[in-house]
Motif scaffolding. Structure first.
Motif, PDB file in Angstrom:
ATOM      1  N   SER A 131       0.820  -1.206   0.000  1.00  0.00           N
ATOM      2  CA  SER A 131       0.000   0.000   0.000  1.00  0.00           C
ATOM      3  C   SER A 131       0.855   1.258   0.000  1.00  0.00           C
ATOM      4  N   THR A 132       1.950   1.231   0.767  1.00  0.00           N
ATOM      5  CA  THR A 132       2.856   2.385   0.796  1.00  0.00           C
ATOM      6  C   THR A 132       3.505   2.617  -0.553  1.00  0.00           C
ATOM      7  N   SER A 133       3.937   1.530  -1.199  1.00  0.00           N
ATOM      8  CA  SER A 133       4.613   1.661  -2.498  1.00  0.00           C
ATOM      9  C   SER A 133       3.665   2.181  -3.571  1.00  0.00           C
ATOM     10  N   ILE A 134       2.461   1.627  -3.641  1.00  0.00           N
ATOM     11  CA  ILE A 134       1.549   2.033  -4.710  1.00  0.00           C
ATOM     12  C   ILE A 134       1.015   3.440  -4.460  1.00  0.00           C
ATOM     13  N   THR A 135       0.838   3.808  -3.195  1.00  0.00           N
ATOM     14  CA  THR A 135       0.388   5.158  -2.885  1.00  0.00           C
ATOM     15  C   THR A 135       1.481   6.179  -3.197  1.00  0.00           C
ATOM     16  N   SER A 136       2.736   5.808  -2.907  1.00  0.00           N
ATOM     17  CA  SER A 136       3.849   6.709  -3.238  1.00  0.00           C
ATOM     18  C   SER A 136       3.944   6.920  -4.742  1.00  0.00           C
ATOM     19  N   ALA A 137       3.739   5.876  -5.516  1.00  0.00           N
ATOM     20  CA  ALA A 137       3.803   6.004  -6.975  1.00  0.00           C
ATOM     21  C   ALA A 137       2.745   6.961  -7.498  1.00  0.00           C
ATOM     22  N   MET A 138       1.569   6.989  -6.840  1.00  0.00           N
ATOM     23  CA  MET A 138       0.459   7.796  -7.351  1.00  0.00           C
ATOM     24  C   MET A 138       0.413   9.201  -6.762  1.00  0.00           C
ATOM     25  N   THR A 139       1.107   9.417  -5.646  1.00  0.00           N
ATOM     26  CA  THR A 139       1.033  10.738  -5.012  1.00  0.00           C
ATOM     27  C   THR A 139       2.403  11.418  -4.952  1.00  0.00           C
ATOM     28  N   LEU A 140       3.332  10.787  -4.243  1.00  0.00           N
ATOM     29  CA  LEU A 140       4.642  11.412  -4.044  1.00  0.00           C
ATOM     30  C   LEU A 140       5.423  11.559  -5.348  1.00  0.00           C
ATOM     31  N   ILE A 146       9.980   8.170 -13.930  1.00  0.00           N
ATOM     32  CA  ILE A 146      10.930   7.084 -13.663  1.00  0.00           C
ATOM     33  C   ILE A 146      10.700   6.499 -12.269  1.00  0.00           C
ATOM     34  N   MET A 147      10.626   7.367 -11.270  1.00  0.00           N
ATOM     35  CA  MET A 147      10.380   6.893  -9.914  1.00  0.00           C
ATOM     36  C   MET A 147       8.996   6.271  -9.777  1.00  0.00           C
ATOM     37  N   GLN A 148       8.047   6.827 -10.489  1.00  0.00           N
ATOM     38  CA  GLN A 148       6.689   6.258 -10.450  1.00  0.00           C
ATOM     39  C   GLN A 148       6.696   4.846 -10.993  1.00  0.00           C
ATOM     40  N   GLU A 149       7.378   4.645 -12.115  1.00  0.00           N
ATOM     41  CA  GLU A 149       7.457   3.306 -12.701  1.00  0.00           C
ATOM     42  C   GLU A 149       8.184   2.346 -11.765  1.00  0.00           C
ATOM     43  N   HIS A 150       9.249   2.839 -11.124  1.00  0.00           N
ATOM     44  CA  HIS A 150       9.987   1.998 -10.190  1.00  0.00           C
ATOM     45  C   HIS A 150       9.104   1.551  -9.020  1.00  0.00           C
ATOM     46  N   LYS A 151       8.339   2.479  -8.464  1.00  0.00           N
ATOM     47  CA  LYS A 151       7.468   2.145  -7.339  1.00  0.00           C
ATOM     48  C   LYS A 151       6.341   1.204  -7.759  1.00  0.00           C
ATOM     49  N   ARG A 152       5.847   1.386  -8.956  1.00  0.00           N
ATOM     50  CA  ARG A 152       4.788   0.498  -9.450  1.00  0.00           C
ATOM     51  C   ARG A 152       5.310  -0.923  -9.640  1.00  0.00           C
ATOM     52  N   LYS A 153       6.538  -1.042 -10.181  1.00  0.00           N
ATOM     53  CA  LYS A 153       7.145  -2.370 -10.349  1.00  0.00           C
ATOM     54  C   LYS A 153       7.435  -3.000  -8.988  1.00  0.00           C
ATOM     55  N   GLU A 154       7.879  -2.176  -8.064  1.00  0.00           N
ATOM     56  CA  GLU A 154       8.125  -2.664  -6.711  1.00  0.00           C
ATOM     57  C   GLU A 154       6.830  -3.173  -6.080  1.00  0.00           C
ATOM     58  N   ALA A 155       5.756  -2.431  -6.247  1.00  0.00           N
ATOM     59  CA  ALA A 155       4.459  -2.838  -5.700  1.00  0.00           C
ATOM     60  C   ALA A 155       3.963  -4.122  -6.357  1.00  0.00           C
ATOM     61  N   ARG A 156       4.152  -4.216  -7.672  1.00  0.00           N
ATOM     62  CA  ARG A 156       3.708  -5.428  -8.376  1.00  0.00           C
ATOM     63  C   ARG A 156       4.479  -6.652  -7.890  1.00  0.00           C
ATOM     64  N   SER A 157       5.782  -6.485  -7.661  1.00  0.00           N
ATOM     65  CA  SER A 157       6.589  -7.590  -7.167  1.00  0.00           C
ATOM     66  C   SER A 157       6.109  -8.023  -5.790  1.00  0.00           C
ATOM     67  N   LEU A 158       5.837  -7.048  -4.932  1.00  0.00           N
ATOM     68  CA  LEU A 158       5.313  -7.383  -3.608  1.00  0.00           C
ATOM     69  C   LEU A 158       3.976  -8.105  -3.706  1.00  0.00           C
ATOM     70  N   LEU A 159       3.244  -7.814  -4.741  1.00  0.00           N
ATOM     71  CA  LEU A 159       1.898  -8.366  -4.887  1.00  0.00           C
ATOM     72  C   LEU A 159       1.906  -9.798  -5.411  1.00  0.00           C
ATOM     73  N   VAL A 160       2.670 -10.080  -6.451  1.00  0.00           N
ATOM     74  CA  VAL A 160       2.522 -11.356  -7.163  1.00  0.00           C
ATOM     75  C   VAL A 160       3.779 -12.214  -7.146  1.00  0.00           C
ATOM     76  N   ARG A 161       4.821 -11.843  -6.444  1.00  0.00           N
ATOM     77  CA  ARG A 161       6.043 -12.658  -6.438  1.00  0.00           C
ATOM     78  C   ARG A 161       5.723 -14.072  -5.957  1.00  0.00           C
ATOM     79  N   ALA A 162       6.261 -15.050  -6.683  1.00  0.00           N
ATOM     80  CA  ALA A 162       5.946 -16.454  -6.403  1.00  0.00           C
ATOM     81  C   ALA A 162       6.276 -16.821  -4.960  1.00  0.00           C
ATOM     82  N   ARG A 163       5.325 -17.471  -4.298  1.00  0.00           N
ATOM     83  CA  ARG A 163       5.429 -18.026  -2.938  1.00  0.00           C
ATOM     84  C   ARG A 163       5.496 -16.978  -1.833  1.00  0.00           C
ATOM     85  N   VAL A 164       6.183 -15.872  -2.043  1.00  0.00           N
ATOM     86  CA  VAL A 164       6.369 -14.903  -0.961  1.00  0.00           C
ATOM     87  C   VAL A 164       5.587 -13.613  -1.170  1.00  0.00           C
TER      88      VAL A 164
END
Length: 334
Positions: A131-140, A146-164
């Motif tokens: 939630s912090t990562s995706i909110t930062s991408a959309m607000t901060l 570039i930073m927005q894309e980085h935060k979105r990719k970070e959020a996606r990884s946290l969301l769907v990374r296999a097993r963890v």
């Protein structure tokens, strides 16, 4: 039986048994059968009632909450992706949908935590970080692509990374909670055996009461004993009403088990897309059906209270009836 009627046959067989001894035997058999029947039936019935209560209070809401949380967090990510694709990130009020979905996911996790014994600490931590990562991408970083894309990719990884990732961990929690709910809703062999034993004991009790009535009328010249007659009627009711109620309740619990499986399956969305909206709507409808099926718990509770009273009468009445007759006709004369 050499052409004789059943009544004549048994009358001849019992003719050599003293009446007092015969009535005392009936008293012992009645006590044993009534205690076994009532205790076994009440325990078996209580198991079904508690299963309905556990499903309604804890396990079904946990399964529903996890399913709703999974869909909400996936839809939140899709809403963010949709805003970026349409170039609406900087438009005032455009982020209300993803915030609403994040709030729904947070509430879903909170409600699930109150209804499960599983440790949701890791899942809650992952959700907070996501939630912090995706909110930062959309607000901060809304004006820093570039930073927005980085935060979105970070959020996606946290969301769907296999097993963890958050979604795989929610999937595992869903599986465990669904297994628990299915085990609770299923009538096991031990419980079925309890019902067979209870019904067999009630049949033996009914036959013994009929035999006792026959002995009192044939041997003692007494009118029909009111204690035994009332106990016989209650025995028949006790054998039918709780059994029918439990089978209706068990049928509803089977529907609940199937409904929770459908809810879990409906929440297993693949990817991010507009189909998430339809799945959330379908989930709401299926959850309402499950809640209606779970309402059977209140009815089983009312029948259980009546069964306790009826069971006590089934144990006491025939014992009192035979005890009084033995006391008046035989024991006081000794």
């Amino acid at each position: 039986m050499n052409g004789r009627s059943p009544t004549a046959f048994w009358r001849a067989r019992l003719s050599g048994v003293r009446t007092r001894r015969l009535l005392e035997t009936h008293l012992v058999v009645v006590l044993v059968c009534s205690v076994v029947a009532v205790s076994t039936l009440l325990v078996s019935y209580r198991h079904t009632q508690r299963a309905a209560e556990t499903l309604a209070d804890r396990q079904a809401p946990a399964v529903q909450g996890l399913a709703a949380t999974r869909l909400a967090v996936l839809r939140a990510h899709w809403e963010v992706q949709n805003l970026v694709d349409l170039g609406l990130v900087d438009v005032a009020g455009a982020g209300e949908q993803y915030r609403a979905q994040l709030s729904a996911a947070d509430q879903g996790l909170s409600r699930t935590g109150d209804r499960t014994d599983q440790d949701l600490g890791t899942v809650n931590g992952l959700f907070t970080t996501y939630s912090t990562s995706i909110t930062s991408a959309m607000t901060l970083y809304h004006d820093q692509p570039i930073m927005q894309e980085h935060k979105r990719k970070e959020a996606r990884s946290l969301l769907v990374r296999a097993r963890v990732g958050l979604v795989p961990r929610l999937d595992e929690l869903q599986r465990q909670e669904l297994d628990r709910a299915s085990a609770t809703a299923t009538m096991g062999w031990a419980q079925r055996g309890g019902w067979w034993l209870a019904e067999a004991a009630l049949l033996a009790l009914a036959l013994t009461l009929l035999s006792a009535l026959f002995v009192l009328r044939d041997r003692c010249g007494r009118d029909w004993n009111p204690y035994l007659l009332v106990a016989l009627v209650l025995t028949v009711l006790f054998a039918v009403v709780p059994l029918v109620t439990v089978f209706i309740a068990q049928d509803r619990l089977d529907d609940v088990r199937a409904g929770l499986g459908e809810i879990t399956q409906a929440s297993r969305a693949v990817g991010f897309g507009p189909e998430l909206v339809g799945r959330q709507e379908a989930l709401t409808g299926m959850s309402e059906v499950v809640r209606q099926d779970l309402a059977v718990g209140a009815r089983t509770g009312r029948v259980y209270q009546g069964a306790v009273i009826g069971g006590l009468l089934i144990v006491v009445l025939p014992a009192v009836g035979l005890w009084l007759r033995l006391g008046n006709d035989y024991w006081r004369r000794r």
